[in-house]
Every structure is written in C-alpha cells, then in structure tokens.
Motif scaffolding. Structure first.
Motif, PDB file in Angstrom:
ATOM      1  N   ASN A  18       0.818  -1.216   0.000  1.00 29.05           N
ATOM      2  CA  ASN A  18       0.000   0.000   0.000  1.00 29.05           C
ATOM      3  C   ASN A  18       0.852   1.265   0.000  1.00 29.05           C
ATOM      4  OD1 ASN A  18      -2.983  -0.801   0.312  1.00 29.05           O
ATOM      5  ND2 ASN A  18      -1.989  -2.088   1.860  1.00 29.05           N
ATOM      6  N   ARG A  19       2.146   1.122   0.294  1.00 23.65           N
ATOM      7  CA  ARG A  19       3.060   2.279   0.274  1.00 23.65           C
ATOM      8  C   ARG A  19       3.392   2.727  -1.138  1.00 23.65           C
ATOM      9  NH1 ARG A  19       8.222   0.249   3.628  1.00 23.65           N
ATOM     10  NH2 ARG A  19       9.184   1.661   2.134  1.00 23.65           N
ATOM     11  N   VAL A  20       3.303   1.800  -2.105  1.00 23.10           N
ATOM     12  CA  VAL A  20       3.883   2.065  -3.417  1.00 23.10           C
ATOM     13  C   VAL A  20       2.806   2.406  -4.441  1.00 23.10           C
ATOM     14  CG1 VAL A  20       5.764   0.485  -2.888  1.00 23.10           C
ATOM     15  CG2 VAL A  20       3.850  -0.331  -4.270  1.00 23.10           C
ATOM     16  N   LYS A  21       3.246   3.056  -5.507  1.00 20.43           N
ATOM     17  CA  LYS A  21       2.356   3.420  -6.594  1.00 20.43           C
ATOM     18  C   LYS A  21       2.095   2.202  -7.474  1.00 20.43           C
ATOM     19  CE  LYS A  21       1.845   7.096 -10.038  1.00 20.43           C
ATOM     20  NZ  LYS A  21       2.504   8.232 -10.710  1.00 20.43           N
ATOM     21  N   LYS A  22       0.871   2.031  -7.905  1.00 17.82           N
ATOM     22  CA  LYS A  22       0.462   0.941  -8.798  1.00 17.82           C
ATOM     23  C   LYS A  22       0.905  -0.442  -8.290  1.00 17.82           C
ATOM     24  CE  LYS A  22       0.130   3.816 -12.885  1.00 17.82           C
ATOM     25  NZ  LYS A  22       0.385   3.963 -14.333  1.00 17.82           N
ATOM     26  N   PRO A  23       0.520  -0.822  -7.080  1.00 16.70           N
ATOM     27  CA  PRO A  23       0.955  -2.120  -6.539  1.00 16.70           C
ATOM     28  C   PRO A  23       0.488  -3.311  -7.371  1.00 16.70           C
ATOM     29  CG  PRO A  23      -0.799  -1.170  -5.188  1.00 16.70           C
ATOM     30  CD  PRO A  23      -0.359  -0.096  -6.131  1.00 16.70           C
ATOM     31  N   ALA A  24      -0.635  -3.164  -8.078  1.00 16.90           N
ATOM     32  CA  ALA A  24      -1.158  -4.293  -8.861  1.00 16.90           C
ATOM     33  C   ALA A  24      -0.195  -4.726  -9.965  1.00 16.90           C
ATOM     34  CB  ALA A  24      -2.521  -3.923  -9.461  1.00 16.90           C
ATOM     35  N   SER A  25       0.696  -3.826 -10.398  1.00 15.73           N
ATOM     36  CA  SER A  25       1.625  -4.174 -11.480  1.00 15.73           C
ATOM     37  C   SER A  25       2.738  -5.111 -11.019  1.00 15.73           C
ATOM     38  CB  SER A  25       2.230  -2.908 -12.095  1.00 15.73           C
ATOM     39  OG  SER A  25       2.951  -2.183 -11.128  1.00 15.73           O
ATOM     40  N   TYR A  26       2.825  -5.392  -9.698  1.00 11.95           N
ATOM     41  CA  TYR A  26       3.850  -6.305  -9.180  1.00 11.95           C
ATOM     42  C   TYR A  26       3.268  -7.660  -8.784  1.00 11.95           C
ATOM     43  CZ  TYR A  26       6.037  -1.740  -8.832  1.00 11.95           C
ATOM     44  OH  TYR A  26       6.517  -0.491  -9.125  1.00 11.95           O
ATOM     45  N   LEU A  27       2.010  -7.888  -9.153  1.00 16.28           N
ATOM     46  CA  LEU A  27       1.308  -9.102  -8.724  1.00 16.28           C
ATOM     47  C   LEU A  27       0.705  -9.818  -9.930  1.00 16.28           C
ATOM     48  CD1 LEU A  27      -0.481  -7.473  -5.662  1.00 16.28           C
ATOM     49  CD2 LEU A  27       1.434  -9.079  -5.565  1.00 16.28           C
ATOM     50  N   LEU A  83      11.062  -3.906 -14.475  1.00 19.89           N
ATOM     51  CA  LEU A  83      11.719  -3.012 -13.519  1.00 19.89           C
ATOM     52  C   LEU A  83      10.673  -2.383 -12.596  1.00 19.89           C
ATOM     53  CD1 LEU A  83      14.440  -1.626 -12.736  1.00 19.89           C
ATOM     54  CD2 LEU A  83      13.716   0.279 -14.178  1.00 19.89           C
ATOM     55  N   PRO A  84      10.816  -2.532 -11.297  1.00 21.20           N
ATOM     56  CA  PRO A  84       9.895  -1.849 -10.383  1.00 21.20           C
ATOM     57  C   PRO A  84      10.195  -0.347 -10.343  1.00 21.20           C
ATOM     58  CG  PRO A  84      11.105  -3.648  -9.301  1.00 21.20           C
ATOM     59  CD  PRO A  84      11.798  -3.354 -10.582  1.00 21.20           C
ATOM     60  N   ARG A  85       9.184   0.432  -9.970  1.00 22.22           N
ATOM     61  CA  ARG A  85       9.404   1.857  -9.740  1.00 22.22           C
ATOM     62  C   ARG A  85      10.342   2.042  -8.541  1.00 22.22           C
ATOM     63  NH1 ARG A  85       5.730   5.605 -11.863  1.00 22.22           N
ATOM     64  NH2 ARG A  85       4.264   4.634 -13.313  1.00 22.22           N
ATOM     65  N   PRO A  86      10.989   3.212  -8.442  1.00 23.99           N
ATOM     66  CA  PRO A  86      11.922   3.437  -7.323  1.00 23.99           C
ATOM     67  C   PRO A  86      11.302   3.215  -5.945  1.00 23.99           C
ATOM     68  CG  PRO A  86      12.289   5.089  -9.010  1.00 23.99           C
ATOM     69  CD  PRO A  86      11.093   4.294  -9.450  1.00 23.99           C
ATOM     70  N   ASP A  87      10.000   3.525  -5.768  1.00 24.72           N
ATOM     71  CA  ASP A  87       9.405   3.300  -4.440  1.00 24.72           C
ATOM     72  C   ASP A  87       9.316   1.814  -4.117  1.00 24.72           C
ATOM     73  OD1 ASP A  87       7.380   2.714  -6.248  1.00 24.72           O
ATOM     74  OD2 ASP A  87       5.854   3.948  -5.286  1.00 24.72           O
ATOM     75  N   MET A  88       9.036   0.994  -5.114  1.00 22.43           N
ATOM     76  CA  MET A  88       9.001  -0.453  -4.907  1.00 22.43           C
ATOM     77  C   MET A  88      10.418  -1.009  -4.718  1.00 22.43           C
ATOM     78  SD  MET A  88       7.215  -3.167  -4.509  1.00 22.43           S
ATOM     79  CE  MET A  88       7.129  -4.942  -4.806  1.00 22.43           C
TER      80      MET A  88
END
Length: 813
Positions: A18-27, A83-88
C-alpha cells in the motif's frame, strides 16, 4: 541448476504494498494467465523488457517469444519480470526481496536463462538495475563461474550494436528470435543433462546463427532471419493486463520488414527482408485474439501497413470482425501519400478518434534527402480531407537536426503548421492540433550512421525559433535534447561507452526515458569520471573507419549504405524495391528477391467497407453480479476492475449494452467501489444488457479460469429495468484488523474532520462499532448512494492500510 523455493510475497509484504504506486503491477493480476508452472518444464527462461510493467507488458516481440516457448515447446517456459518503480525498489531493499517473476513470484535468479529485450537505448541503465535487484553481479565475467545464477542474454533492435552492453551480457541473440530461442533452449537442456557448465553451454550456443558470445571476442555473426512469418507463429491468447498499460490492445503483426528506405530509420533496414501475412490469416488472428481476450481495440502492426500487397482486401476483412465485435481498429503506420480520407471514415465506423500523420520534415527538398516518399501537396490534401469530413483532432510528427538541414527547412516546417492551421479554420468545430518534434539520432545500419548528432546550441536555437513563429493553435511537444544525446551516445557506442554506462548507473541513473525519473546530473558526472570525449563520440565518423558493429553480418551492406548516403547528398530518391526492382542492399537471397514480385504495393489505396447500420443497444435486461475481491486482487482499483470486467464480459459473449456516440462504452457500474488495498467478500457490479437471453450460471463457472487469483464472480440476481441495486443496500460492514497501536476515541465522538477538511457527523454515519477477536467491526450507513471513506476511518484510528487489514462484508448479505 535450479531449486524450488517458496514465493517471495508474504502477508506482511502485501500490506506494505500500500506504500507504493500501482501495486497491482507487481502481482499476478492479469486475465488469461496460462503460462506453464515452474516445476512443469525443464528449461526455464525469464524474459524482461527493461522498463516498468505498463510499458514492457505491451512489447509485441516479447509476446511472440512468450507464445513460441510456452505454447510451441513442451520442455521450456518463459515467465516475465519488469523493472519496479523506485518506491518499490526501496521496499524490496528494506525487506531483502530480490527481483521476482509476475507468474509465480519466484526470484529471477532461480531460473536458467534470463533474456533482456532492448528496443530503446534509454533502457540500458534499467538493465543494470534489474541485474542488481535480482542479486546478480552486473559484469558477465563475475557470473561465469557461478553455476547457480542464470545465463543472461540480450536481443532486440538495439543489439545490432551489442558492444556497449557486452561487458554485462553472456551472449546476444541478434535478429529474429522465434527459431533462435527454441534452439537455445534445446542446447541448454542438452548441456544440462550432460552435467555441463556455463562455459560449455556458451561454447555451444556461439554456433547458433545470430548468437554472439563476447567471451570469445569479436567474430563474424550473421543475424537470424525468421522466414516463416507468413505461416503464423503469432500469439492469440496472451495474458491481458488489468492495470492501465501502453498500447493495451490486440496487436497483430501484419508484415515484418519495410523496403521504403527512409534513410534515418533503422527498423527499415534491420528488419529486411519483407515478409507479410495473408489477409485471411490476419483476420483469423484478430478474431481469435478477441475471443480469447475480450479486447476492445485492435491494431495491425507493420512499418508501413498500407504497403501490404493485399491492403485493399485486408481492411474490409478485418473491419467485418471489428464491427461485429465492437472493436475499434487502428492502422498506426498509414502512408500519407495516396491517403484517402473517405477510407479513413470507413475504418472509424466503430470509434472515431484523432488522426496522426508523419511528414517528418517541412520541405520537399529535405524529404528527398531522407528518402521520404511524400510531398507537401500530399499532406495538405490529406489534412483538407480529414477536416472536411469532421475530424477535429490532428497530430503531426517532425524531426529536426537531420543531415544537410538548412534554415529554410525549419521555415518550411513552420509554414506547414500555418497552412494546416488555415485549412482547419475553413471548417466548423474547434480544432485540436498538436505537433511532436524529435531530434535526429544517427543509428547503426542506416545511411546516416556516419553523420554527427546535432549540437545543443543549434537545436535549442531551432526549438526557440519554432516556438516563436508557429501558430498558437498548435500544441508543440519537443523531445528532450539531453535524452536524445544519451541515445546518440549509446547507439553508436564502443567499449568506452560501457564505462560511461556503468558510471551513470552508479550515480543512480535509471528510467532515462521517463521525464519524472531522468537524472541528467548523474550522466554529466559519468562523463566527467570516465573522461569520455563527447565531441568525438557524437561527431561525424570517418567513412573508412571500422565501426563497432561491423562484425554483425547479414544486414544491409556497407557498400549499399555508402551509396545511399551519396544519393542523400544529391537529393536523389531510392524507390521501394517492389516498384523498380532490387537495389542490391545485400539482405535478400535470390529466391526472396524473386518472391517479392508476389507482394506488389497497391497502386491505389481504395477499398470499400460496406456501410453498417448504426448500432442500437436497447435496454432489454439488467442484472447484478456479486464478486469477491480478496488476496492479490485487493490491489485492483475501480478502473482496473471495470476494465477487467468489461473484457471478461466481452470474452464470454455477454450481450452488453453500450452508450451511444463516437466512443461507445459498456454500461457497467461497480457499486460503492472499494479503495485499493481493501478486500471485499461480496461486492456488486450492475450490468445492462441489450439481449434478454444469457446463461449467467455458466458464465460464472467458465470465467474462473480467465480471472486472476482473488477475483471471482459468486452469484447473480435479476433487476428490474429501472431498478438500481444500490437501493437494496442501506448499510455496509467493515472488519478492520490492526497491526499497530490504534484509537477509537474519534469514531466514538459526535463528529470529526475528514482528510479534505470537511466536518463529518459521525453519529449519523456510524450505525455500530465494536471490538471482537482482535478486530474492529464497523457498520456504516449508506446515504444517497454514498458511504464514509475507509481512508478517513483509518486516519481517525491513527492507522493506514500499511498497518491494518480491512475487509468489507457482503453488500447484499
């Protein structure tokens, strides 16, 4: 060489997403995800387009290879990682989580082979970051003796000059990958079964056509050409993203290769020879793709789609499918010359959008130099036709900084904008005009590969001049000179440029193609630390010098490119081979030259799509479907769910009702949509139907295999035609499980201020509040179709979705 381990994502990490932007893109939240499981195949690839998921997942080359390995072999598989975003990245570093695959959330380093696909030099630093995130040393020489790590290879158009990436890559696959990748997988299996090591595999794989292994130095490498493009080998049942991505649609490759010979265009030279699929096959691929995915848009991919020999039959054939299934068709590479606006109107029968034309430059003189077969008269005729027929949105693409460009060419570009502006004024309606202006970058295997990259002061002067003199009706967008400079440095780079790349990566450079992440200061420090001579690296190359990529064979010959450069200087055309015969570029075999006669360019673009009656969608039936949104699926947003459901309904033939107008949308309404990160045990989507008969029990059962884990339909109920399901819901109940200190004092009070500063009467909104078995159970009133925001409730409890799990009970329970 690999071991089975558990997934890297646990319950705690799910909360922290929930901290990161667009979390669904990592699942694993895609529709139609059917890849083989890790334990089911002997050879396991990871494929990465080194960019964010929303860009990489749309890569058509990756989709083709994914299909070939997963569906046309029985011993190998491909999973994907991006590549994950920097926040991820920061979260992964904190938690010690390595880069993992979408399909199984398994660390990339547990796979056998890892392929990186490069179609932009601005993704090079991303690749180094990917290696770091996966826990791999970035240098190939530091991995060669570590048998537990995957073999890293690279392909894609950028690797026609593989030298700048060579210190980091174990081997390169240059050219078409369909057959090469299967052969690589077979070799790996063979070496693995015999107990061989990485060095044994690399010694064998260097014998495969198109493969270069830097460990063995430079040696002639003939790029691979896949001649079976016309036979199919194309995916029609790919994974379908649910989150918003670039070019998220059916994309069918109608043809590969182009013989127009635009002298700035690398793709036009490296994808030769020309190969095309028949109109019957293309129609079938579009039809099958829709039936497997439910996409609402389709695109016919080609470097010049209107040069397809059967174009005038192809479009009506595909439009028949598009009209029947309500798919909007895009032809992104239509030539302006011979363009017929009446035909454009026929194509846009389903959905009317804006139009894009690419004159490239403003003068006919410069267009002859770059070998662009188009005149200003052709462009103005096309623009007039579009405006006359009611098009109000138009975008033009240009390039500046080209070889032999003169000040009068910039004046001609500005005059072209003014002419388009004046044409638009003649017709009713506000015109939305835009111009995208990029900076020429000299590329390997083009006639301009020896030419210099334009100096910054010259480009800035031209940009400012264009801004001052152009009509204000045009929205101008200029490509960032600094990004173009990086691209120019890397595309023609040698071993010295590899040092710059590493230095930039160590300065934190990544996502160089994204304005929000581009770190030019890091690049400037890299230039300084490595002492690179930028003037020399970006300047003119001597025609006699050996170029870093000269050892790559089977592409257009140097002799041909030099001849084309001379013709550019004297402003001479080189027509398409299919018009005047072979130009001896050195690519085609005698048989391929002979076969080209079977694929003539249409003399005229003239087809007839039968006029279709206006589609009517009467309201015949209305239903409400209940669904669960749990586990991974909690991270789907309201827009994601709407997109997922629309495609699922279309995939299974639900007779949806659509809105009227130029851009029809299905009449779907998710009731009291949940915020990202909150689970729902019994959510509701309201659907309007244009037909009375449809078996929803069968649909619910069949859709289970199509929907991602955690998202499933659980039931349905009939509604009156004028009934709204929200009228049946008077309250909702949330279960909140805290994982940190919290307070209920605010919720027990009379009122509170929400996060937008508004006063809320809590006594009116909260029907019940209690604690039970470590959970807070909260029942809220539904008033005028609205309910208190969960984010506000958590903030009043001194919590957030990172510190609590929130579940909403069934809405119709």
């Amino acid at each position: 060489m690999t071991t089975l381990k558990s997934k890297v994502i646990d319950r705690e990490l799910l909360r922290e997403l929930n901290r990161v932007k667009k979390p669904a893109s990592y699942l694993p939240l895609e529709l139609n995800q059917r890849a083989p499981r890790f334990h089911e195949r002997e050879v396991r690839f990871v494929l990465s387009y080194p960019d964010l998921y929303e860009v990489g997942s749309a890569h058509i080359g990756g989709k083709i290879l994914y299909h070939v390995i997963n569906n046309l072999t029985d011993f190998a598989l491909i999973h994907r990682a991006y590549l994950p975003r920097p926040d991820m990245q920061e979260l992964m570093k904190e938690r010690g989580i390595p880069l993992y695959t979408i399909e199984e959330q398994k660390p990339v380093k547990e796979y056998d082979l890892w392929g990186l696909s490069f179609s932009s030099e601005l993704t090079y630093t991303n690749a180094l970051k990917l290696l770091e995130l996966a826990g791999l040393p970035i240098y190939s020489e530091e991995r060669i003796d570590r048998e537990e790590l995957p073999v890293v290879f690279a392909g894609g158009p950028c690797t026609y000059n593989p030298v700048p990436l060579s210190p980091f890559i174990d081997f390169f696959s240059i050219g078409d990958g369909e057959e090469t990748l299967v052969e690589i997988a077979r070799l790996y299996r063979e070496v693995k079964r015999e107990g061989g090591k990485k060095i044994d595999f690399l010694s064998e794989v260097r014998k495969v056509e198109g493969v270069w292994v830097p460990l063995f130095g430079k040696y002639p490498v003939k790029r691979a050409v896949f001649v079976k493009v016309p036979e199919g080998y194309f995916p029609t049942s790919p994974p379908v993203p649910v989150v918003e991505t670039a070019q998220d649609r059916i994309a069918v490759e109608a043809a590969r290769g182009c013989l127009r010979g635009c002298r700035f265009c690398q793709a036009g030279y490296i994808y030769r020879p020309y190969r095309e699929r028949s109109e019957e096959l293309i129609k079938r691929l579009v039809e099958e793709s829709f039936r497997n995915t439910g996409y609402e848009e389709a695109s016919l991919s080609s470097l010049s789609i209107s040069d397809h020999s059967r174009f005038n039959r192809l479009v009506p054939e595909v439009m028949e499918v598009c009209h029947r299934e309500l798919i909007s068709l895009s032809l992104p590479s239509m030539r302006v010359k011979g363009f017929n606006p009446d035909l454009a109107s026929q194509i846009m029968q389903v959905k009317k959008t804006g139009f894009t034309l690419a004159p490239e430059v403003g003068s006919d003189r410069l267009r002859r130099i770059i070998n662009k077969d188009l005149t200003n008269e052709d462009l103005f005729k096309a623009v007039e036709g579009l405006f006359k027929r009611g098009w109000n949105r138009l975008k033009l693409y240009f390039m500046i900084g080209l070889p032999f460009e003169l000040p009068e060419d910039i004046d001609a570009l500005i005059e072209m904008l003014w002419t388009v502006h004046r044409i638009g004024k003649k017709y009713r309606g506000r015109k939305h005009l835009a111009a995208g202006i990029s900076i020429f970058v000299p590329k390997p295997f083009t006639p301009f590969q020896w030419e210099p990259f334009a100096k910054e002061e010259e480009v800035v002067e031209k940009i400012n001049y264009i801004k001052r003199k152009s009509p204000k009706s045009f929205k101008l967008r200029f490509h960032d000179y600094r990004q173009s400079l990086i691209e120019a440095l890397l595309t023609r780079g040698d071993e010295k440029v590899s040092e710059v790349l590493v230095a930039a990566y160590r300065e934190g450079c990544q996502l160089d193609g994204w304005d929000e992440f581009f770190n030019y200061e890091g690049w400037l420090k890299a230039f300084e630390k490595t002492g690179i001579d930028l003037e020399k690296a970006l300047g003119r190359r001597d025609l006699e010098e050996e170029l870093p990529w000269d050892f790559i064979k089977g592409v257009v010959s140097k002799k041909f490119l030099l001849r084309e450069l001379k013709k550019a200087e004297s402003q001479q055309w080189t027509p398409d081979c299919r018009i005047v015969g072979c130009h001896a570029c050195g690519v085609c075999t005698p048989q391929q030259i002979k076969e080209l006669k079977e694929f003539p360019i249409p003399e005229k673009i003239e087809f007839q799509v039968p006029p279709r009656p206006k589609r009517e969608f009467p309201l015949k039936r209305k239903v409400a479907l209940t669904f669960r949104k749990t586990g991974y699926a909690r991270f789907l947003s309201l827009l994601d769910l709407t997109r997922a459901f629309a495609r699922t309904f279309r995939r299974f033939g639900v007779p949806l009702r659509y809105s009227q107008g130029f851009n029809p949308h299905p009449k779907i309404n998710i009731v009291l949509g949940l915020p990202v990160g909150v689970e729902g045990l019994g959510e509701v989507v309201e659907v309007e139907l244009s037909e009375e008969v449809f078996n929803f029990d069968k649909f619910i059962e069949e859709s289970k295999e199509f929907l991602p884990e955690g998202l499933e339909f659980t039931g349905w109920l009939e509604l009156g035609l004028k009934e709204k399901v929200i009228d049946r819901i008077d309250s909702v109940t949330y279960r909140i499980k805290p994982f940190a200190e919290f307070t209920l004092e605010t919720l027990k009070g009379e009122s509170a201020t929400d996060r937008k500063g508004r006063e809320v009467n809590l006594k009116e909104e909260i029907l019940d509040l209690k604690e039970e078995n470590g959970e807070v159970i909260l029942t809220l009133k539904v008033k005028n179709g609205k309910v208190l925001n969960v984010g506000d409730i958590l903030s009043w409890m001194n919590l957030s979705l990172e510190k609590a799990e929130v579940v909403r009970e069934e809405l119709l329970g």
